[in-house]
Design a protein around this motif. Sequence first.
Motif, short mmCIF file in Angstrom:
data_model
loop_
_atom_site.label_atom_id
_atom_site.label_comp_id
_atom_site.label_asym_id
_atom_site.label_seq_id
_atom_site.Cartn_x
_atom_site.Cartn_y
_atom_site.Cartn_z
N UNK A 72 0.97 -1.22 0.02
CA UNK A 72 0.03 -0.12 -0.11
C UNK A 72 0.89 1.28 0.12
N UNK A 73 2.10 1.31 0.54
CA UNK A 73 3.00 2.33 0.76
C UNK A 73 3.31 2.61 -0.84
N UNK A 74 3.74 1.42 -1.39
CA UNK A 74 4.36 1.39 -2.82
C UNK A 74 3.21 2.24 -3.90
N UNK A 75 1.90 1.51 -3.55
CA UNK A 75 0.84 2.05 -4.40
C UNK A 75 0.65 3.64 -4.15
N UNK A 76 0.64 4.17 -3.05
CA UNK A 76 0.36 5.49 -2.66
C UNK A 76 1.58 6.41 -3.49
N UNK A 77 2.90 6.04 -3.47
CA UNK A 77 3.92 6.52 -4.31
C UNK A 77 3.76 6.51 -5.62
N UNK A 78 3.02 5.31 -6.39
CA UNK A 78 2.50 5.44 -7.53
C UNK A 78 1.54 6.74 -7.79
N UNK A 79 0.60 6.63 -7.03
CA UNK A 79 -0.31 7.69 -7.11
C UNK A 79 0.30 9.01 -6.89
N UNK A 80 1.23 9.38 -6.04
CA UNK A 80 1.73 10.69 -5.87
C UNK A 80 2.71 11.03 -7.26
N UNK A 81 3.16 10.16 -7.88
CA UNK A 81 3.81 10.44 -9.24
C UNK A 81 2.78 10.67 -10.30
N UNK A 82 1.85 10.01 -10.27
CA UNK A 82 0.67 10.09 -11.29
C UNK A 82 -0.10 11.17 -11.29
N UNK A 83 -0.93 11.60 -10.11
CA UNK A 83 -1.95 12.36 -10.01
C UNK A 83 -1.39 13.77 -10.20
#
Length: 472
Positions: free
Chosen positions: A119-130
């Motif tokens: 979930x931490x990695x998933x949040x990092x991906x969202x922070x790059x994308x959004x």
Amino acid sequence: MTMTQTTDLPKVRETPAPRPRGTTLLAVILLGQFMAILDVSIVNVALPTLRTDLHASGAGLQLVIAGYIISYAVLLVTGARLGDLAGHRRMFLLGLAVFTAASLACGLAPGSGSLIGFRLVQGAGAALMTPQVMSLIQHHFTGPARVRALGVYSSVIAGGVVAGQVAGGLLVSADLFGAGWRTVFLVNVPIGLVLLAAGPRVLPRGERRTGGGLDLPGVLTLTPAVLLFVVPLVLGHELGWPAWGWASLAASVVLFAAFVVVERRVARGGGRPLLSPRVLRAPGVAAAAAGLLLGPCTWSAFLFTTTLHLQGDLRFGPLGSGLMFVPCVAAFALVGLNWQRLPARWHRRLVPAGFAVAASGYLVIGPVADGGVLYETVTAVIGAGLGVLPIAMTVALANVPAEDAADGSGLLLTVMQLGQVAGVATIGTLFLVLAEGGGSTRHAEYGTGWALAATALVASAATLLAVRRRAA
């Protein structure tokens, strides 16, 4: 949950690129944005099922929710900076790839510990994308087309919350292929793969930018400060408040102080700090930031605790509990999408009034905690009150100089995300303590209702102060 997002970028130099077909571009980037918002709330209704399947503790459940928001909040401004440096197209696709892969890993996680890590990695991906979504809209849509694109963007932000609660209930109830809670993560995988296939053909090229810079010292100081603050709050109750938890909290205070020193040094050296001290000195910004910390704090805690109550004493299934949130988030969307239709002279006063309305709903949530129409009406009142969060952002940025608009937006968005983490960690812990002590989630709803109301009233007072300072 993310309520609203804006990113105002510094002037940049671009190489010309063919203008993409607007509708297709908008569909790709907004679907990516939708997935990121969806994953803030879709997990809520799966919590009881997840707890049973993985034998997760209450603290583990809190970290499943908060872990995504922690990394998303801490890395959001950095994601925007990386878009400036490396190009919005490249960072959107990289973030989407990380988010999709992490979603698959979450869906296959063998235990709560690995799930929290993914979930931490998933949040990092969202922070790059959004952060790239708003930037792409700003740079590739003009005039009426931009107005329409921003309207759809706002609808996606609000609709993601509604869809998350309902879709989570539908997926868990359907128990596709016996996957249970895992489907709330695996649903992202086929969507992400389609977007990864379409993105390189649709997203514009030639966007390498020269503005800004990456404040690596700020990131390396703020990240451990947030983690050292949140982790003991979440785990403290479960572990009996051990000595290392208090040491962690003390260390976080030291690191937050060090972060302030680091940011001032970066600013004096001519760099762009992660959170600009000049933004904080703008009239009313600090008080508005307090409101934008506390308002989302109550929202995330309300979603977390109410889900546990609905599926606890009230014996709702995942779908039933998800549907119970529809009046609440529909009222939130109604206010958030239509406040600009009201007379302009009302706008500033709507924010403290909205938080006060939410406080009145929280105050009576315990007495009506048996469910039914009255309960749904009260949750709608709460949603309508918190629908003023987009207005709070606008009011807060009103006195920020134009050259600092990007830093101001980043600061307030980060504050809002950290508020959601704090809500799950503090008021969520209070709910778990009261539920254990009183033997029922109904008993816990009374206590947390008072805590939520008090927090919302403080948010109302803070934003009222911000309004007065702006008018001064």
